[in-house]
Design an enzyme around this catalytic site. Structure first.
Site, PDB file in Angstrom:
ATOM      1  N   SER A  16       0.740   2.913  14.117  1.00 35.45           N
ATOM      2  CA  SER A  16       0.762   4.238  14.722  1.00 35.45           C
ATOM      3  C   SER A  16      -0.431   5.071  14.261  1.00 35.45           C
ATOM      4  O   SER A  16      -0.988   4.839  13.179  1.00 35.45           O
ATOM      5  CB  SER A  16       2.059   4.965  14.360  1.00 35.45           C
ATOM      6  OG  SER A  16       2.047   5.352  12.991  1.00 35.45           O
ATOM      7  N   GLU A  52       3.116   8.500  23.163  1.00 31.66           N
ATOM      8  CA  GLU A  52       3.310   7.064  23.332  1.00 31.66           C
ATOM      9  C   GLU A  52       4.790   6.750  23.139  1.00 31.66           C
ATOM     10  O   GLU A  52       5.328   6.900  22.039  1.00 31.66           O
ATOM     11  CB  GLU A  52       2.473   6.275  22.321  1.00 31.66           C
ATOM     12  CG  GLU A  52       2.591   4.776  22.495  1.00 31.66           C
ATOM     13  CD  GLU A  52       1.769   3.989  21.491  1.00 31.66           C
ATOM     14  OE1 GLU A  52       1.053   3.059  21.899  1.00 31.66           O
ATOM     15  OE2 GLU A  52       1.840   4.302  20.290  1.00 31.66           O
ATOM     16  N   GLU A  79       7.538  -5.742   7.777  1.00 29.47           N
ATOM     17  CA  GLU A  79       8.775  -6.307   7.230  1.00 29.47           C
ATOM     18  C   GLU A  79       9.772  -6.648   8.326  1.00 29.47           C
ATOM     19  O   GLU A  79      10.774  -7.349   8.072  1.00 29.47           O
ATOM     20  CB  GLU A  79       9.401  -5.344   6.225  1.00 29.47           C
ATOM     21  CG  GLU A  79       9.851  -4.020   6.780  1.00 29.47           C
ATOM     22  CD  GLU A  79       8.764  -2.963   6.831  1.00 29.47           C
ATOM     23  OE1 GLU A  79       9.108  -1.768   6.853  1.00 29.47           O
ATOM     24  OE2 GLU A  79       7.561  -3.332   6.849  1.00 29.47           O
ATOM     25  N   PHE A 114       4.686  -4.981  13.978  1.00 27.76           N
ATOM     26  CA  PHE A 114       5.726  -5.920  14.397  1.00 27.76           C
ATOM     27  C   PHE A 114       5.443  -6.549  15.747  1.00 27.76           C
ATOM     28  O   PHE A 114       5.942  -7.646  16.042  1.00 27.76           O
ATOM     29  CB  PHE A 114       7.088  -5.208  14.453  1.00 27.76           C
ATOM     30  CG  PHE A 114       7.265  -4.306  15.639  1.00 27.76           C
ATOM     31  CD1 PHE A 114       7.650  -4.803  16.877  1.00 27.76           C
ATOM     32  CD2 PHE A 114       7.036  -2.938  15.535  1.00 27.76           C
ATOM     33  CE1 PHE A 114       7.802  -3.965  17.976  1.00 27.76           C
ATOM     34  CE2 PHE A 114       7.193  -2.094  16.625  1.00 27.76           C
ATOM     35  CZ  PHE A 114       7.573  -2.612  17.853  1.00 27.76           C
ATOM     36  N   LYS A 133      -0.400  -8.246   4.660  1.00 25.04           N
ATOM     37  CA  LYS A 133       0.872  -7.543   4.498  1.00 25.04           C
ATOM     38  C   LYS A 133       1.431  -7.331   5.897  1.00 25.04           C
ATOM     39  O   LYS A 133       1.097  -6.381   6.592  1.00 25.04           O
ATOM     40  CB  LYS A 133       0.674  -6.194   3.796  1.00 25.04           C
ATOM     41  CG  LYS A 133       1.914  -5.699   3.007  1.00 25.04           C
ATOM     42  CD  LYS A 133       3.165  -5.519   3.842  1.00 25.04           C
ATOM     43  CE  LYS A 133       3.096  -4.320   4.773  1.00 25.04           C
ATOM     44  NZ  LYS A 133       4.398  -4.153   5.547  1.00 25.04           N
ATOM     45  N   CYS A 135      -0.078  -1.623  22.432  1.00 22.45           N
ATOM     46  CA  CYS A 135      -0.960  -0.469  22.557  1.00 22.45           C
ATOM     47  C   CYS A 135      -1.821  -0.530  23.816  1.00 22.45           C
ATOM     48  O   CYS A 135      -2.502   0.435  24.138  1.00 22.45           O
ATOM     49  CB  CYS A 135      -1.851  -0.351  21.321  1.00 22.45           C
ATOM     50  SG  CYS A 135      -3.015  -1.711  21.123  1.00 22.45           S
TER      51      CYS A 135
END
Length: 507
Positions: A247, A398, A197, A170, A194, A302
């Site tokens: 992740s 994190e 969402e 995202f 992909k 990140c």
């Protein structure tokens, strides 16, 4: 079905950001047609800034994924036979369209991801750099041909894999997809995107521009959805390679599942990046660089500085970091968190650090822009926690938000030991005016990307992006020259047309 996706009118300016003025219906791009997959439930997409619904996205079932792969199969066969120079003409047109729509796309990415508009624009510009690298392949990646013995030649040919896929997060709705598909399609693959969402609007807009740029139907596809769509892509026998950013837990799982099925997988995961500050660090450059690093994109990246390793007496620098971060206003100065769950998770982590004995010296809890329109947004201001110990959660996990943990260490050696004890290896930075200190860190850390007086050491293209340790599962980097081997297969051809008596043993 048609070749264009439904677009909302653009747009409604609310203070510092322009939101879609009506709900955007996101659809899948399959074989050049926009369609809602049969039987797919629809999920509301809410803006992190206001909490209002700005889009609806289908959660594609496995059958919908199979339909997209089926449509990509004939496209991949034709596209691989298209000369490289001709493929780049479509990408050049796509890049021009990105420039044309830069302001709209920047606001769109900000609207759904919580970025500032400037950050949305920066992500697009970074993606355009990858387009530039892909466009250069027509001149740089010409394979190889050599006469290796009298009458014998060897040739190196780079050939596409076929159908490949990218699963993206995202936090960078445009940049991370563009780390992948410009290179993959230029090399002759059919690419299925992909997206998360949570941010389907930007991916839909990129698909519209790929169609407008003239890419043949099926060369670029968009499949919206959640876990079922991801699992179906990984399991489908015709998908030859999977690139992922997200992740570490999911990256590790997808890498294992893909490799088990004989696929190529490059999965980039989490990070816990350390910024080392020593007493001789530049007093003007250092504080602003650290603040920009841990608050940029609301800390949801990140490459964000997560832990500051304070070596010796650096109190004046720490005070200035806190002072500058305190002036940063949520909203125009720093964006919003992706959803309410992120706010709850971060507030819980801050409270846990306090309970473990750390001190919150700058508290961003409860901070938000003034005005009723922002009440439904997901807000956390810059937060600095001092007195963090290496065994604490704030030092190891994190947190993925605008939270900076300060760990005090006596020496540079102690700082390097803590950095290298982390299972992650994405990025590390050193702030110093001493060249020997900088070199010691460059040589001593095992992170894949290192900054010297740079808080966000993202390499510019063609220097590639990729970490080490639990920050990367797979071989190579996601951009730059090493990405070429991920998206292609090298074919070696050795030719001899007649027997020779005047050559070596090979003749």
């Amino acid at each position: 079905m048609d070749r264009t996706s439904s677009r909302s009118a653009w747009g409604v300016r609310v203070s510092f950001i322009q939101l879609p003025e009506s709900v955007v219906p996101c659809r899948n791009l399959v074989g050049g047609e926009w369609q809602v997959p049969h039987g797919a439930p629809l999920l509301d997409v809410r803006s992190p800034y206001t909490g209002t619904v700005i889009g609806r996205v289908p959660l594609t079932p496995a059958a919908g994924v199979a339909q997209a792969v089926e449509a990509a199969r004939p496209a991949a066969a034709l596209w691989r036979s298209t000369p490289l120079r001709e493929r780049t003409q479509h990408l050049l047109r796509f890049r021009q369209l990105l420039e044309r729509d830069l302001d709209r796309l920047a606001n769109l990415a900000a609207s759904e991801a919580g970025k500032t508009v400037a950050e949305g624009r920066a992500g697009l510009l970074k993606g355009m750099e990858v387009c530039d690298f892909a466009l250069s392949l027509q001149n740089l990646d010409t394979g190889g041909h050599m006469e290796v013995s009298r009458g014998v030649t060897c040739e190196l040919r780079r050939e596409p894999l076929g159908i490949v896929a990218g699963i993206t997060p995202f936090n960078f709705p445009a940049m991370v997809p563009m780390w992948m598909f410009p290179i993959a399609v230029t090399l002759g693959n059919a690419f299925i995107l992909k997206p998360s969402e949570k941010v389907p609007l930007t991916a839909t807009a990129l698909g519209e521009l790929m169609c407008e740029a003239g890419f043949p139907p099926g060369v670029f596809s968009v499949v919206h959805g959640g876990k079922e769509a991801v699992d179906a892509l990984v399991a489908h026998p015709d998908v030859q390679a999977i690139a992922f950013v997200g992740s570490s837990a999911v990256a590790r799982h997808l890498y294992a599942e893909g490799c088990k099925r004989g696929k190529r997988v490059l999965a980039l995961g989490s990070a816990k990046n350390h910024v080392i500050v020593v007493p001789d660090a530049d007093p003007e450059l250092t504080p602003q660089s650290v603040v920009d690093s841990f608050t940029g994109c609301a800390g949801q990246r990140c490459m964000a500085a997560s832990v500051l390793l304070a070596v010796g007496d650096v109190e004046p620098l720490l005070k200035e970091i806190i002072r500058r971060a305190e002036r940063l206003a949520p909203g125009p100065g720093m964006g919003a968190l992706i959803d309410r769950g992120a706010v709850d998770r971060l507030e819980t982590a801050i409270a846990r650090a306090e309970a473990e004995g750390a001190k919150v010296v700058l508290d961003g809890r409860g901070k938000r822009p003034s005005g009723e329109v922002w009440v439904g947004g997901n807000w956390l201001g810059p937060t600095v926690i001092d007195g963090v110990r290496p065994e604490m959660e704030a030092a190891k996990r994190e947190l993925f938000g605008p939270v900076l943990s300060i760990i005090r260490v006596p020496t540079l050696s102690a700082a390097l030991e803590l950095e290298n004890a982390s299972p992650y290896g994405n990025a590390a930075s050193i702030f110093t005016t001493n060249g020997a200190v900088a070199q010691a860190v460059v040589e001593g850390v095992r992170a894949g990307m290192v900054g010297v007086n740079v808080g966000v050491p993202v390499p510019r293209e063609p220097f590639s992006f990729g970490g080490t340790g639990d920050s990367r599962f797979g071989h190579g980097d996601i951009t730059g020259p090493s990405s070429l081997d991920f998206w292609t297969q090298l074919k070696k051809v050795t030719r001899k047309w007649s027997a020779r008596t005047d050559g070596s043993w090979m003749s």
